[in-house]
Scaffold this motif. Structure first.
Motif, PDB file in Angstrom:
ATOM      1  N   SER A   1      -0.135   8.993  -4.618  1.00 43.69           N
ATOM      2  CA  SER A   1       0.832   8.121  -5.270  1.00 43.69           C
ATOM      3  C   SER A   1       0.393   7.825  -6.685  1.00 43.69           C
ATOM      4  O   SER A   1      -0.733   8.072  -7.065  1.00 43.69           O
ATOM      5  CB  SER A   1       0.968   6.802  -4.505  1.00 43.69           C
TER       6      SER A   1
ATOM      7  N   LEU B   1       7.506   0.329  -3.826  1.00 42.65           N
ATOM      8  CA  LEU B   1       7.266   1.048  -2.579  1.00 42.65           C
ATOM      9  C   LEU B   1       8.378   0.801  -1.564  1.00 42.65           C
ATOM     10  O   LEU B   1       8.816   1.710  -0.871  1.00 42.65           O
ATOM     11  CB  LEU B   1       5.908   0.651  -2.002  1.00 42.65           C
TER      12      LEU B   1
ATOM     13  N   ASP C   1       2.663   7.466   0.091  1.00 43.40           N
ATOM     14  CA  ASP C   1       3.673   6.494  -0.352  1.00 43.40           C
ATOM     15  C   ASP C   1       4.688   6.186   0.744  1.00 43.40           C
ATOM     16  O   ASP C   1       5.128   5.047   0.886  1.00 43.40           O
ATOM     17  CB  ASP C   1       4.427   7.005  -1.583  1.00 43.40           C
TER      18      ASP C   1
END
Length: 142
Positions: free
Chosen positions: A10, A19, A45
């Protein structure tokens, strides 16, 4: 309050809002379907984004742990057909979309195991967030 989180694969310093706004259904589809960097983003992620979204819906980690066991024992397709994969209509709809997306691609027991492991990762992240929040709140601050 914004928490910053860095996961493998990420961009550093993504906020909870960033997120939580990820399209986890798409990350599931591309992570399972294409592998490579898509898989890394899905596992990194995607798991954190799913954990944040579920936390915001009030889902407890044990519900995701249970769902992982359902996937492990009955398969992703079976879990995708559950009327309420987790408690709460909005959360159930969200999770159902993720599991249905995975089920459309999974054809092997190994694939089911991958989905179960991903759900266990989501559960672990949720548990860590809950523990951190509980510890930092301190006595009498709830």
């Amino acid at each position: 309050m914004f928490h910053r989180c860095t996961t493998r694969g990420s961009l550093p310093g993504k906020t909870d809002d960033e997120l939580a706004s990820l399209d986890v259904t798409a990350l599931v589809r591309y992570g399972i379907g294409f592998g490579g960097s898509h898989r890394t983003t899905f596992v990194g992620d995607g798991a954190v984004g799913a954990a944040v979204a579920l936390d915001r819906q009030g889902v407890l980690p044990r519900a995701i742990a249970f769902l992982a066991e359902v996937v492990r024992s009955g398969g992703t397709t079976y879990a995708a057909a559950l009327p309420e994969p987790v408690p709460g209509e909005a959360a159930a709809q969200l999770v159902r979309g993720w599991v249905q997306s995975a089920a459309s691609l999974i054809r092997t027991v190994e694939g089911d195991q991958d989905v179960a492991r991903w759900l266990e990762s989501v559960c672990a992240i949720m548990a860590l967030r809950l523990t951190y929040r509980t510890r930092t709140a301190g006595p009498g601050s709830g």
